[in-house]
Design an enzyme around this catalytic site. Structure first.
Site, PDB file in Angstrom:
ATOM      1  N   ALA A 192      20.106  -8.207  -6.759  1.00  0.00           N
ATOM      2  CA  ALA A 192      18.580  -8.437  -6.560  1.00  0.00           C
ATOM      3  C   ALA A 192      17.907  -8.768  -8.156  1.00  0.00           C
ATOM      4  O   ALA A 192      17.019  -9.421  -8.230  1.00  0.00           O
ATOM      5  CB  ALA A 192      17.769  -7.446  -5.840  1.00  0.00           C
ATOM      6  N   GLU A 194      19.185  -9.592 -10.738  1.00  0.00           N
ATOM      7  CA  GLU A 194      19.269 -10.733 -11.692  1.00  0.00           C
ATOM      8  C   GLU A 194      18.559 -11.945 -11.595  1.00  0.00           C
ATOM      9  O   GLU A 194      19.067 -13.181 -11.080  1.00  0.00           O
ATOM     10  CB  GLU A 194      20.726 -11.086 -11.570  1.00  0.00           C
ATOM     11  CG  GLU A 194      21.691  -9.725 -11.663  1.00  0.00           C
ATOM     12  CD  GLU A 194      23.118  -9.862 -11.556  1.00  0.00           C
ATOM     13  OE1 GLU A 194      23.650 -10.928 -10.683  1.00  0.00           O
ATOM     14  OE2 GLU A 194      23.761  -8.755 -11.191  1.00  0.00           O
ATOM     15  N   GLU A 399      28.011 -15.867 -15.254  1.00  0.00           N
ATOM     16  CA  GLU A 399      27.142 -14.717 -15.643  1.00  0.00           C
ATOM     17  C   GLU A 399      26.187 -15.262 -16.736  1.00  0.00           C
ATOM     18  O   GLU A 399      26.497 -15.653 -17.685  1.00  0.00           O
ATOM     19  CB  GLU A 399      27.912 -13.473 -16.320  1.00  0.00           C
ATOM     20  CG  GLU A 399      28.774 -12.921 -15.382  1.00  0.00           C
ATOM     21  CD  GLU A 399      28.119 -11.843 -14.488  1.00  0.00           C
ATOM     22  OE1 GLU A 399      26.732 -11.570 -14.703  1.00  0.00           O
ATOM     23  OE2 GLU A 399      28.680 -11.059 -13.700  1.00  0.00           O
TER      24      GLU A 399
HETATM   25 ZN    ZN Z   1      25.538  -9.865 -10.486  1.00  0.00          ZN
END
Ligand code: ZN
Ligand code: NAG
Length: 435
Positions: A192, A194, A399
């Site tokens: 949530a 990110e 990421e």
């Molecule tokens: Zn993550």
């Protein structure tokens, strides 16, 4: 763009159950964020244990080299007495969250229980990418952008979250009509907090649609070759909670039958190798709680069903689960640190190509690798499922920014959305025509 245009008579309130669970919002005023040098695995584990006695939020779980953690003001003295080797990443997390501009304590509770309740407004413009937005406004953005691309797109209700919010997919296709090609499949905001992941997914979506409308040669060819399924927010309840209750919330908002702790880590709940020990937690209070059984959450149940359909229809060419932070491009597997995916060389070659395309924009470094060992062991994650069960040819976790080298983790200033998104668009402009 119109802001969340409800048909008022249909506007539901959030369920009574959800309201009663509302805790007092956390502002993080006076919290300091530290990066602790752990000097190796053994010491990292010891330090992690010490830190568990503090009122704090830990940012990362790969504690071999460092631990990043936000410590509450009342425990700063205790933290300093531990005499750890640390640097300060943020003197006042609460101030950074306010400056970021998307947190409104105790804010909106209403949301659409069906996409039909949302009326399209004007086609979005690039100013959207200069701020963070509420869950409801993201829903409206999807409605607006779909309405501006009516011949080549549709919105799909993939399912409902625990609290009843819609998990929405935007489906795009090219000249051959819908369902003619393999899927390019993106999930954003499973964790949530990110937030940058939502914005980057939408920016890439925006670029595909606007460039297709302009007859850009590369993007026309890409969209004529694949069906895109784009889900900017797969964890709507958690995301809504980060905007009104707790900016650093990670999990969904599922209640546990016998614990007061809320939430399952959706990226530990996918029904593949779920029971493997060591890459998730069985404790409902943990940030990596895997759930009571494999795939038992409303959200993962819906996402698995949807993914199975894509896999069975024309297959999945490429899946990306968008996260932050650390600037990594991660192949499976998370469940094992020894196994490699069968087409490892091909996926790595593409990941290296994406990293080098990103680097050309403004010298940002993204590092290709495997979830384990390059991030950490993580079981029940989406990329392992997509690789082995969904049979995706490419299955990555990306990421996003920041790198983790001295920046403030999940709190990325709104001024950084566009630069971050442009980095990744360069990466996609390499990947999509090449793969
Ligand atoms: Zn993550
Ligand atoms: C793109 O191509 C289509 C079909 O050839 C044409 O109708 C349309 O006007 C073109 N759009 C632009 C912006 O050039």
């Amino acid at each position: 763009m119109k802001l969340f245009a409800f048909l008022p008579f249909l506007a539901p309130l959030v369920s009574a159950a959800a309201i009663s669970s509302a805790e007092k919002p956390i502002t993080y005023d006076g919290y300091k964020v530290f990066r602790i040098d752990t000097h190796g695995r053994a010491r990292g584990a010891v330090i992690e244990k010490m830190l568990q006695g503090l009122k704090a939020v830990q940012y990362n779980y790969d504690t071999d080299t460092n631990i990043e953690i936000a410590v509450a003001p009342e425990d700063l003295g205790k933290f300093e007495r531990m005499r750890l080797d640390f640097e300060v990443l943020d003197e006042d997390l609460g101030a950074s969250i306010r400056a970021e501009g998307g947190f409104h304590p105790g804010g909106e509770q209403r949301f659409a229980s069906s996409l039909n309740q949302l009326r399209p407004g004007a086609f979005p413009d690039e100013s959207w990418f200069r701020a963070y937005h509420s869950f409801n406004d993201h829903q409206q953005w999807l409605v607006d952008i779909q309405a501006g691309f009516p011949e080549n797109s549709e919105l799909i209700e993939v399912g409902k979250s625990f609290e009843g919010r819609i998990i929405t997919a935007l489906h795009l296709w090219g000249k051959d009509g819908k369902d003619a090609h393999k899927a390019v499949y993106w999930h954003g905001t499973v964790h949530a907090r990110e937030w940058i992941s939502t914005m980057v997914v939408e920016y890439n979506t925006y670029q595909i649609i606007t460039n297709y409308l302009k007859n850009d040669t590369t993007i026309t060819k890409v969209l004529d070759s694949y069906d895109f399924y784009i889900l900017p927010v797969v964890n709507p309840d958690g995301f809504a909670h980060t905007q009104t209750g707790d900016r650093l919330w990670r999990k969904n908002r599922l209640k546990h039958p016998s614990s007061s702790c809320i939430g399952t880590d959706m990226n530990r709940n996918w029904p593949y190798k779920w029971e493997t020990t060591g890459g998730s937690s069985t404790s409902p209070c943990s940030e990596t709680f895997r759930g009571l059984s494999a795939g038992n959450t409303d959200e993962i149940t819906a996402l698995v069903k949807f993914s199975e359909k894509l896999a069975a229809k024309n297959g999945i060419k490429s899946y990306i689960d968008w996260h932050s932070f650390s600037q990594l491009i991660l192949l499976p597997y998370g469940y094992s640190c020894n196994e490699h995916v069968p087409n490892y060389e091909r996926q790595m070659e593409l990941a290296r190509g994406v990293a080098s395309a990103i680097k050309q924009v403004r010298k940002t470094t993204f590092t290709p690798g495997e979830t384990c060992p390059d991030l950490y062991k993580a079981v029940g994650g989406s990329t392992d499922w997509m690789q082995d069960v969904g049979k995706a040819e490419i299955s990555w976790c990306i990421e996003l920014h920041p790198s983790g080298g001295g920046a403030n983790g999940f709190i990325l200033p709104a001024s950084q959305i566009e630069p971050a998104a442009k980095d990744l668009w360069a990466g996609m402009l390499y990947l999509l025509p090449t793969m």
